[in-house]
Design a protein around this motif. Structure first.
Motif, PDB file in Angstrom:
ATOM      1  N   SER A  73       0.839  -1.202   0.000  1.00 16.15           N
ATOM      2  CA  SER A  73       0.000   0.000   0.000  1.00 16.15           C
ATOM      3  C   SER A  73       0.874   1.252   0.000  1.00 16.15           C
ATOM      4  O   SER A  73       1.932   1.296   0.620  1.00 16.15           O
ATOM      5  N   PRO A  74       0.435   2.290  -0.718  1.00 17.49           N
ATOM      6  CA  PRO A  74       1.231   3.523  -0.796  1.00 17.49           C
ATOM      7  C   PRO A  74       1.207   4.298   0.515  1.00 17.49           C
ATOM      8  O   PRO A  74       0.302   4.134   1.333  1.00 17.49           O
ATOM      9  N   ARG A  75       2.187   5.130   0.686  1.00 17.02           N
ATOM     10  CA  ARG A  75       2.263   6.022   1.851  1.00 17.02           C
ATOM     11  C   ARG A  75       1.318   7.186   1.605  1.00 17.02           C
ATOM     12  O   ARG A  75       1.354   7.820   0.545  1.00 17.02           O
ATOM     13  N   THR A  76       0.459   7.496   2.573  1.00 12.06           N
ATOM     14  CA  THR A  76      -0.486   8.603   2.443  1.00 12.06           C
ATOM     15  C   THR A  76       0.022   9.789   3.255  1.00 12.06           C
ATOM     16  O   THR A  76       0.387   9.643   4.422  1.00 12.06           O
ATOM     17  N   ILE A  77       0.029  10.961   2.612  1.00 14.11           N
ATOM     18  CA  ILE A  77       0.456  12.204   3.271  1.00 14.11           C
ATOM     19  C   ILE A  77      -0.718  13.175   3.207  1.00 14.11           C
ATOM     20  O   ILE A  77      -1.197  13.506   2.123  1.00 14.11           O
ATOM     21  N   GLU A 127       6.444  21.502   3.222  1.00 16.33           N
ATOM     22  CA  GLU A 127       7.553  20.725   2.675  1.00 16.33           C
ATOM     23  C   GLU A 127       7.274  19.247   2.938  1.00 16.33           C
ATOM     24  O   GLU A 127       6.972  18.852   4.060  1.00 16.33           O
ATOM     25  N   ILE A 128       7.356  18.463   1.875  1.00 14.56           N
ATOM     26  CA  ILE A 128       7.025  17.046   1.932  1.00 14.56           C
ATOM     27  C   ILE A 128       8.253  16.252   1.517  1.00 14.56           C
ATOM     28  O   ILE A 128       8.831  16.516   0.464  1.00 14.56           O
ATOM     29  N   HIS A 129       8.652  15.285   2.344  1.00 11.28           N
ATOM     30  CA  HIS A 129       9.815  14.451   2.047  1.00 11.28           C
ATOM     31  C   HIS A 129       9.352  13.040   1.687  1.00 11.28           C
ATOM     32  O   HIS A 129       8.595  12.420   2.432  1.00 11.28           O
ATOM     33  N   VAL A 130       9.811  12.556   0.531  1.00 10.85           N
ATOM     34  CA  VAL A 130       9.497  11.206   0.065  1.00 10.85           C
ATOM     35  C   VAL A 130      10.761  10.571  -0.490  1.00 10.85           C
ATOM     36  O   VAL A 130      11.759  11.258  -0.720  1.00 10.85           O
ATOM     37  N   LYS A 131      10.684   9.267  -0.727  1.00 13.51           N
ATOM     38  CA  LYS A 131      11.827   8.549  -1.287  1.00 13.51           C
ATOM     39  C   LYS A 131      11.583   8.240  -2.757  1.00 13.51           C
ATOM     40  O   LYS A 131      10.448   7.976  -3.162  1.00 13.51           O
ATOM     41  N   LYS A 132      12.638   8.263  -3.531  1.00 13.51           N
ATOM     42  CA  LYS A 132      12.548   7.885  -4.947  1.00 13.51           C
ATOM     43  C   LYS A 132      12.026   6.453  -5.024  1.00 13.51           C
ATOM     44  O   LYS A 132      12.478   5.570  -4.308  1.00 13.51           O
ATOM     45  N   GLY A 133      11.029   6.244  -5.892  1.00 14.33           N
ATOM     46  CA  GLY A 133      10.462   4.917  -6.070  1.00 14.33           C
ATOM     47  C   GLY A 133       9.381   4.543  -5.072  1.00 14.33           C
ATOM     48  O   GLY A 133       8.779   3.487  -5.188  1.00 14.33           O
ATOM     49  N   GLU A 134       9.126   5.394  -4.100  1.00  6.54           N
ATOM     50  CA  GLU A 134       8.103   5.122  -3.076  1.00  6.54           C
ATOM     51  C   GLU A 134       6.729   5.543  -3.601  1.00  6.54           C
ATOM     52  O   GLU A 134       6.546   6.678  -4.035  1.00  6.54           O
ATOM     53  N   ALA A 135       5.770   4.646  -3.551  1.00 11.01           N
ATOM     54  CA  ALA A 135       4.405   4.986  -3.948  1.00 11.01           C
ATOM     55  C   ALA A 135       3.797   5.901  -2.888  1.00 11.01           C
ATOM     56  O   ALA A 135       3.845   5.599  -1.694  1.00 11.01           O
ATOM     57  N   SER A 179       1.936  33.664  -2.621  1.00  9.34           N
ATOM     58  CA  SER A 179       2.804  33.113  -1.577  1.00  9.34           C
ATOM     59  C   SER A 179       2.407  31.689  -1.188  1.00  9.34           C
ATOM     60  O   SER A 179       3.015  31.088  -0.311  1.00  9.34           O
ATOM     61  N   MET A 180       1.414  31.120  -1.868  1.00 10.92           N
ATOM     62  CA  MET A 180       0.944  29.766  -1.554  1.00 10.92           C
ATOM     63  C   MET A 180       1.824  28.771  -2.304  1.00 10.92           C
ATOM     64  O   MET A 180       1.486  28.315  -3.399  1.00 10.92           O
ATOM     65  N   THR A 181       2.963  28.436  -1.681  1.00 13.33           N
ATOM     66  CA  THR A 181       3.968  27.587  -2.316  1.00 13.33           C
ATOM     67  C   THR A 181       4.499  26.559  -1.320  1.00 13.33           C
ATOM     68  O   THR A 181       4.232  26.620  -0.128  1.00 13.33           O
ATOM     69  N   GLY A 182       5.289  25.645  -1.830  1.00 18.61           N
ATOM     70  CA  GLY A 182       5.929  24.641  -0.991  1.00 18.61           C
ATOM     71  C   GLY A 182       6.875  23.808  -1.841  1.00 18.61           C
ATOM     72  O   GLY A 182       7.168  24.165  -2.984  1.00 18.61           O
ATOM     73  N   ALA A 183       7.308  22.676  -1.295  1.00 22.38           N
ATOM     74  CA  ALA A 183       8.252  21.821  -2.029  1.00 22.38           C
ATOM     75  C   ALA A 183       8.072  20.354  -1.662  1.00 22.38           C
ATOM     76  O   ALA A 183       7.745  20.024  -0.522  1.00 22.38           O
TER      77      ALA A 183
END
Length: 115
Positions: free
Chosen positions: A25-29, A42-50, A107-111
């Motif tokens: 199952s994928p990770r839900t954020i 700011e959202i941190h994820v891993k390459k290849g992670e669903a 100003s509604m931004t993130g990464a």
């Protein structure tokens, strides 16, 4: 014959013990969009992670766009919006609201940070 069955059983047990049983199952954020910010921004994820981004807002319609990852969504008040993806490259990818939502919209931004 007994030896053949015994050997096959040992091979089977050895193979099963070396397999990694990962959760498919994928990770839900969860992300909240509101005048004029995303939380988290700011959202941190891993390459290849669903991953599934789960958006909600209570104040007005907002957008979410990450051009470099080809992601886009419209977030409507009172609804949950799901955006599924699997990042295939590492880096820092800026996102922004692509629907005008009032003074302060710019100003509604993130990464999204893919590691």
């Amino acid at each position: 014959m007994k030896y053949l069955i015994g050997a096959a059983l040992i091979v089977l047990v050895t193979l099963c013990s070396t397999l990694s049983w990962s959760d498919p199952s994928p990770r839900t954020i969860q992300i909240t969009a509101k005048k004029f910010e995303y939380s988290p921004s700011e959202i941190h994820v891993k390459k290849g992670e669903a991953v599934v981004l789960e958006f909600k807002t209570e104040d007005r319609k907002h957008g979410f766009k990450v051009p470099e990852l080809g992601l886009s969504a419209v977030i409507k008040p009172g609804e949950v919006t799901h955006l599924a993806f699997t990042p295939d490259k590492v880096g820092r990818f800026e996102f922004h609201c692509h629907l005008f939502c009032g003074s302060g919209h710019e100003s509604m931004t993130g990464a999204i940070v893919v590691e």
